[in-house]
Design a protein around this motif. Structure first.
Motif, PDB file in Angstrom:
ATOM      1  N   LEU A  35      15.932  16.880 -15.279  1.00 55.96           N
ATOM      2  CA  LEU A  35      16.374  16.080 -14.137  1.00 55.96           C
ATOM      3  C   LEU A  35      16.387  16.916 -12.857  1.00 55.96           C
ATOM      4  N   LYS A  48      17.156   8.738 -11.490  1.00 60.62           N
ATOM      5  CA  LYS A  48      18.418   8.945 -10.771  1.00 60.62           C
ATOM      6  C   LYS A  48      19.379   9.819 -11.552  1.00 60.62           C
ATOM      7  N   GLU A  49      20.350  10.325 -10.822  1.00 63.38           N
ATOM      8  CA  GLU A  49      21.423  11.082 -11.450  1.00 63.38           C
ATOM      9  C   GLU A  49      22.729  10.322 -11.253  1.00 63.38           C
ATOM     10  N   GLY A  50      23.412  10.011 -12.351  1.00 66.64           N
ATOM     11  CA  GLY A  50      24.679   9.302 -12.226  1.00 66.64           C
ATOM     12  C   GLY A  50      25.851  10.124 -12.722  1.00 66.64           C
ATOM     13  N   CYS A  51      25.573  11.121 -13.573  1.00 64.34           N
ATOM     14  CA  CYS A  51      26.692  11.874 -14.140  1.00 64.34           C
ATOM     15  C   CYS A  51      26.313  13.297 -14.502  1.00 64.34           C
ATOM     16  N   ALA A  52      25.040  13.537 -14.777  1.00 66.43           N
ATOM     17  CA  ALA A  52      24.539  14.862 -15.158  1.00 66.43           C
ATOM     18  C   ALA A  52      25.169  15.374 -16.444  1.00 66.43           C
ATOM     19  N   GLY A  57      23.073   7.202 -18.567  1.00 66.18           N
ATOM     20  CA  GLY A  57      21.729   6.705 -18.845  1.00 66.18           C
ATOM     21  C   GLY A  57      20.829   6.530 -17.636  1.00 66.18           C
ATOM     22  N   CYS A  59      19.301   8.674 -15.972  1.00 65.29           N
ATOM     23  CA  CYS A  59      18.208   9.646 -15.935  1.00 65.29           C
ATOM     24  C   CYS A  59      17.244   9.436 -17.097  1.00 65.29           C
ATOM     25  N   HIS A  69      17.877  11.774 -22.219  1.00 63.53           N
ATOM     26  CA  HIS A  69      18.571  11.981 -20.953  1.00 63.53           C
ATOM     27  C   HIS A  69      17.964  13.209 -20.292  1.00 63.53           C
TER      28      HIS A  69
END
Ligand code: FES
Ligand code: FES
Lengths: 160, 759
Positions: A35, A48-52, A57, A59, A69
Motif C-alpha cells: 500500500l 485507498k488507505e482506511g486503517c493501515a 478492506g 486497500c 490487504h
C-alpha cells in the motif's frame, strides 16, 4: 520516483513485480508495504488507505488473483508476483457500470476496495447469491451506504 | 413553462464513475513534490499541566525541518462557538488527543521518529470523566470558568397542573454512548503557497468557515488564505470543526514549503470529535386514554474537553426532546458539561438521536403502562400541520408524522407484530416502532447561501457554490435543479464546488440543509439571470419584455423572440452585462426563545422506523433482520441519492444501537481501531425498505426537505423497542451490546427459564 524521500537510515532494494499487467520495478525499503508503495512511491491512489492495519478492506488488491490487504503485504512478499489494483480493472466492466447505475457510490472512499473484492468474487462465482455477496464483502467496511445498493450492484453485475 | 425532467428522476451520480474506477482524488490522495510530512504529538494524559516542552532533540533529528509548539502560534485558541481550543497546547492538556507539538520532516518515518524525541514535562492532574460528577462544585476543573459549558432551563405551560391531573406517571433514565464517526477517509489535507497565499486542500464541510478559523489562529487576513475541499471520504458532522487545517497552514506559513498531514486511524479515533454521550431523565404525565399532558426532562450531555459545536447540539436536544407529539407542557433542564473525555461535537442528527432515543423508549413504556398499542399511542398524540408546538410555535411547514405513522401501521411488518416465537426456543422475534423529528436549516441564527451561475460561451451552464461533497450527492442534486430551472439537460450543467477562491459562500454543509440552501440559491440565481435577460432585451429593443422563459436550451422572450443559450452568452458578454449572476437565498428567520440559540425552527423533518429483531436468549445477541424507514421527505429530488442517504443513516443507527461501543476508561480510549470499535459490516445490515412520504415543503426548492439526518434518528429506539417486544426486558441504555443484554436477560431470569425448559 516523484521525489519521495526515504528515511536517512533506510536501505532500499529493487523489487520487480507485475502491476496491472505491466512489468514494474521499484526501489523501496523492503519493509515497505504494498500500500505504501502504491500510494506514496507510485502515486497510484485508486487503492485507498482506511486503517493501515487490516481492519477496513479499503486497500483490497489481488496478488496472483487472491484478494489481500495491501496494507499488510510487504513488498518482499510481492516480488515476482502479479498485482491487480482497481486501476487494472477495465473501466467499462459491468461491475463498474452496475455500481454507477445502482447508486452504490456515495463518498466513494470504500468503493475501489469493494470493486476489487467483488471483481474477485465474480471471477470465482459468476452468479453469486445475496448471501455469497454479503460474505465476500464482510471485510470491506462502508460507512455511507448501508451496503444495500452495493450488494444490489454486485448481484446485478452477476446477472449480466 | 419549463418541463421538469431532471428533478425526481433517478439519475446516476456524476461523481460515481470516477470514484468507482479509483480516479477521484481525495485530500489524502494528493502528494506534492518537495512536501513536508507532518506528524502531531498528542497528550499522554487526559488532564495535566504542561511544565516544559523540549524539542531540541527532535529538531536535530535527521531530515527534520521544523518542530512547532504553542510558541509558534500567533493566536492559540480557536473554536466555532467559543475560542477555547488550543492549536497546540500551552498551559494544560485536557484530553488524550490534545495536540502539543508538530514535526515537519522530509520523510514520514523521520517525522514519526522525531515525535518520540520531544520531551514534555507533565504534571498530571486528576481527570474528571463523568459528567454528573463534573457538575459538582468540588470537581476538578477542565477550564478555569467551571465545568458547565452551557445550561438551558425552560418552563413551558402548566407543568405542575398537568402532573396533578395525570392518571399515570412514568419516569425513566436513558443513556446513550460516545459514537465515533469512523468515516473511511481519516482527517486529511495538504497545503502549499501560491501567489503569496496559503492554500489548504483538506477534507472538511465548510471552506469559508475553515478559512476564518485559520486566519484567526495565524492572525492573517482571510484573503491570504484559500481553502479548497475536494471529494471528502465521509464526514457526517465529524469534519464540521477544524481538524488538520490550522496545523497545515502553520507549517506552510512558517516554512514556505508544501506539507501533508493525514491522521492515522488511531489518531482519528482519539482526536476526532464524537457524538455527545447523554444521560436523559424523563418524567411523563398522561391521562388514561393516552393523552400526554407534560414531560419533565433533564438532559446532561458530556461535552468532553472543548466547546466545539456543543451549544448548538444542546439546543437541538432541547428542541426535540418532547418528540413529535402534542405535548402541552414541559419543563426542560439541560446541561452541557466539560469533562476530560474526547471532544464531542456534530454527528448526524446533532443531539436529536440521543433525546429521541429517550422519548421513544419512554413512549413504549408509557404504552405498556396504559395497556395501549404503542403505535396507536403515538398516532393519538402526533403533531399535525398548524398545531402549536410546545414552544408556542405554530407548525406552518409540512408535518408528515401522522402520515408516516399511518404507513407504519398498515405495513406488513407491523401487522406481523406479536409473532414472537421462532423455530428454536432460544430465539425470540420482536418488532418495534419509533418516531423521529428534527428541525432543519439553521433556525433562529441568520443563515444565507450564495451561488454563482455562469452561462458558458458554448451555452452550457456552470454553477459555483461552496457546498462540499461529503458523499451526500449535493452536486448531483444542484445540477438537477439547475437543469430543470434552465430547461437544459443535466449533462449541460457543470458544478464547481468548495473553493474559497472560485466559489461564493453557500454557507455550511451541515444540519441537512445544504441542498435546501443551495437549491433555493440556484432558484434565485435563475431569477437574476431572467432579470438580466430582460435588461439585455431592454437595451437591444428599447422595451423591457414581460416574460422570459428558459426551455430546451433556448430563452424565449415574450414568445416573440428566442435566443439559444449560446447566443445569449455572446450577447451578455458583448453588451458588457456579463455572463455571471449571483443567487442569494436567506432562510426565513424565527425569533429565538429567550435563553436559546435557535429554538424553534421554521421547518421540521419527520420519520418513523420499524425494526424487526431476533434475539438469542442464550447469548444476548441481537440480529436486526429488517428495517423499514418511512420518511417525510418533501419532494424527492433524486430517488437514488435519497434512498442511499436513508439506508446509510439506518446502518449508522444500527451501530449506535447495538455495536458501536467506545470503551473509555478514566479518559483513555481503549477502542482505538476498527477491530475493537466495530461499525456495521455487510453481515450486520439487513434489508432496508425506504418509503418516502412526499408532503410538499412549500418553501423548499421544488418542495424538497432536508433528508440527510432524519434516517438515523429513530433507528436505535425502534431496535430497542423491538428487543423489549421480543424478550419483555426493558433496556434503556445504548449501545446494547451482546454482553449488556445477556446480563439483563439473566437478571430477569430469562436465561434460567430457558435452561429449565430445556432440561
Ligand atoms: S487500509 Fe488495509 S485494511 Fe484498512
Ligand atoms: S461510500 Fe463512503 S464509505 Fe462507502
Amino acid at each position: 520516483m516523484y521525489g519521495l524521500k526515504f528515511p536517512h537510515s533506510a536501505r532500499t532494494r529493487e523489487i520487480r513485480f507485475v502491476l496491472n499487467g505491466s512489468e514494474t520495478s521499484v526501489r523501496v525499503p523492503p519493509g515497505y508495504t504494498l500500500l505504501e508503495t502504491l500510494r506514496y512511491v507510485l502515486r497510484m491512489t485508486g487503492t485507498k488507505e482506511g486503517c493501515a492495519r487490516g481492519d477496513c478492506g479499503e486497500c483490497t488488491v489481488l496478488v496472483d488473483g487472491v484478494p489481500v490487504h495491501a496494507c499488510l503485504t510487504l513488498m518482499s512478499q510481492v516480488e515476482g508476483r502479479s498485482v491487480l489494483t482497481v486501476e487494472g480493472i477495465d473501466r467499462q466492466h459491468r461491475l463498474i457500470r452496475a455500481f454507477v447505475e445502482e447508486g452504490a457510490v456515495q463518498c466513494g472512499h470504500c468503493t475501489p476496495g469493494i470493486v476489487v473484492a467483488a471483481y474477485h468474487l465474480l471471477s470465482q462465482v459468476p452468479r453469486p447469491t445475496e448471501e455469497q455477496v454479503r460474505e465476500a464483502l464482510r471485510g470491506n467496511l462502508c460507512r455511507c451506504t448501508g451496503y444495500v445498493k452495493i450488494i444490489r450492484a454486485v448481484l446485478k453485475a452477476g446477472e449480466a | 413553462m419549463t418541463a421538469q425532467r431532471a428533478v425526481g428522476a433517478p439519475v446516476a451520480r456524476r461523481d460515481a464513475f470516477e470514484k468507482a474506477v479509483g480516479a477521484a482524488k481525495y485530500a489524502s490522495d494528493l502528494f506534492l513534490d518537495d512536501m513536508l510530512w507532518v506528524a502531531v504529538l498528542r497528550s499522554k494524559y487526559p488532564h495535566a499541566r504542561i511544565r516544559r516542552i523540549d524539542t531540541s532533540k527532535a529538531e536535530s533529528h535527521p531530515n527534520v525541518v521544523a518542530v512547532f509548539t504553542h510558541r509558534d502560534v500567533p493566536v492559540n485558541r480557536y473554536g466555532l462557538f467559543k475560542k477555547d481550543r488550543p492549536v497546540l497546547c500551552d498551559d494544560k492538556v485536557r484530553y488524550i488527543g490534545d495536540p502539543i507539538a508538530l514535526v515537519a520532516a522530509e520523510t514520514r518515518e523521520d517525522a514519526l521518529e522525531a515525535l518520540k524525541l520531544i520531551e514534555v514535562d507533565y504534571e498530571p492532574l486528576p481527570p474528571v470523566t463523568d459528567p454528573i460528577e463534573a457538575m459538582r462544585p468540588d470537581a476538578p476543573k477542565v477550564h478555569d470558568d467551571g465545568n458547565i459549558c452551557r445550561e438551558v432551563h425552560l418552563r413551558l405551560g402548566d407543568v405542575d397542573g398537568a402532573f396533578a391531573r395525570a392518571d399515570v406517571i412514568v419516569e425513566n433514565t436513558y443513556r446513550t454512548g460516545a459514537q465515533i464517526h469512523a468515516y473511511l477517509e481519516t482527517e486529511a489535507g495538504i497545503s502549499y503557497m501560491e501567489d503569496g497565499k496559503i492554500v489548504v486542500v483538506a477534507g472538511g464541510q465548510s471552506p469559508y468557515r475553515d478559512r476564518a478559523e485559520i486566519a484567526h489562529a495565524l492572525n492573517l487576513p482571510e484573503e491570504m488564505i484559500r481553502v479548497v475541499t475536494p471529494y471528502v471520504g465521509g464526514a457526517f458532522g465529524g469534519k464540521d470543526d477544524i481538524t488538520v487545517q490550522i496545523h497545515l497552514a502553520l507549517v506552510t506559513w512558517k516554512t514556505g514549503r508544501p506539507a501533508r498531514l493525514v491522521w492515522s486511524r488511531e489518531e482519528s479515533m482519539m482526536a476526532g470529535t464524537k457524538r455527545h454521550p447523554a444521560i436523559i431523565k424523563i418524567r411523563t404525565a398522561a391521562t388514561r386514554d393516552g393523552t400526554i399532558l407534560a414531560n419533565k426532562i433533564e438532559i446532561v450531555l458530556d461535552k468532553g474537553a472543548y466547546t466545539a459545536l456543543g451549544p448548538a447540539v444542546l439546543d437541538v436536544a432541547v428542541e426535540n426532546c418532547n418528540g413529535p407529539y402534542r405535548v402541552q407542557a414541559s419543563q426542560i433542564d439541560a446541561y452541557l458539561v466539560y469533562t476530560n473525555n474526547m471532544v464531542a461535537s456534530a454527528f448526524r442528527g446533532f443531539g436529536a438521536p440521543q433525546v429521541i432515543f429517550a422519548i421513544e423508549r419512554q413512549m413504549d413504556l408509557l404504552a405498556k403502562k396504559l395497556g395501549m398499542d404503542p403505535l396507536e399511542l403515538r398516532l393519538k398524540n402526533a403533531l399535525r400541520k398548524g398545531d402549536r408546538y410546545v414552544f408556542g410555535n405554530v407548525l406552518e411547514g409540512s408535518v408528515g408524522i401522522a402520515q408516516c405513522l399511518e404507513v407504519a401501521r398498515s405495513h406488513p411488518l407491523w401487522r406481523s407484530r406479536g409473532r414472537n416465537s421462532c423455530e428454536w426456543p432460544w430465539l425470540r422475534r420482536g418488532v418495534g416502532v419509533a418516531a423521529a423529528m428534527k428541525g432543519y436549516t439553521i433556525g433562529a441564527l441568520p443563515d444565507k447561501g450564495v451561488v454563482a451561475l455562469e452561462l458558458l460561451r458554448d451555452g452550457r451552464v456552470l454553477v459555483k457554490g461552496s457546498f462540499t461533497e461529503i458523499g451526500q450527492g449535493v452536486i448531483q442534486a444542484v445540477a438537477q435543479i439547475a437543469a430543470d430551472l434552465l430547461g437544459v439537460s443535466v449533462d449541460d450543467v457543470e458544478v464547481v464546488f468548495a473553493d474559497t477562491e472560485v466559489t461564493p459562500d453557500t454557507s455550511v454543509t451541515s444540519a441537512s440543509r445544504q441542498l435546501f440552501l443551495a437549491g433555493n440559491a440556484v432558484r434565485e440565481a435563475v431569477e437574476a439571470l431572467r432579470e438580466r435577460v430582460a435588461e439585455l432585451e431592454g437595451r437591444l429593443s428599447g422595451r423591457r419584455p414581460a416574460r422570459v422563459e428558459f426551455s430546451g436550451g433556448w430563452v424565449f422572450i415574450d414568445s416573440e423572440r428566442r435566443y439559444s443559450l449560446q447566443e445569449l452568452a455572446r450577447l451578455l458578454e458583448s453588451t458588457g452585462l456579463g455572463r455571471q449572476v449571483l443567487g442569494v437565498y436567506e432562510v426565513p428567520r424565527v425569533e429565538p426563545l429567550p435563553g436559546t440559540l435557535e429554538i424553534p425552527h421554521l421547518f421540521y423533518m419527520f420519520g418513523v422506523t420499524l425494526a424487526e429483531v431476533l434475539v438469542n436468549l442464550l447469548t444476548g445477541e441481537v440480529t436486526v433482520s429488517k428495517v423499514v424507514s418511512i420518511v417525510d421527505a418533501g419532494r424527492v429530488i433524486n430517488p437514488i441519492t435519497f434512498t442511499g442517504q436513508v439506508e446509510g443513516a439506518v446502518a449508522q443507527g444500527i451501530g449506535f444501537a447495538l455495536m458501536e461501543d467506545a470503551k473509555i476508561r478514566d479518559g483513555y480510549l481503549l477502542t482505538r481501531d476498527l477491530s475493537t470499535y466495530l461499525i456495521p459490516s455487510s453481515k450486520d445490515v439487513p434489508e432496508i425498505e425506504v418509503i418516502p412520504v412526499e408532503t410538499e415543503e412549500a418553501e423548499g426548492p421544488f418542495g424538497a426537505k432536508g433528508i440527510g439526518e432524519i434516517g438515523i434518528i429513530s433507528v436505535a429506539p425502534a431496535i430497542l423497542n423491538a428487543v423489549a417486544d421480543a424478550t419483555g426486558v426493558e433496556p434503556n441504555a445504548i449501545p446494547l451490546t451482546h454482553e449488556r443484554l445477556y446480563w439483563l436477560l439473566k437478571e430477569h431470569g430469562l436465561v434460567e427459564q430457558l435452561r429449565r425448559a430445556s432440561t
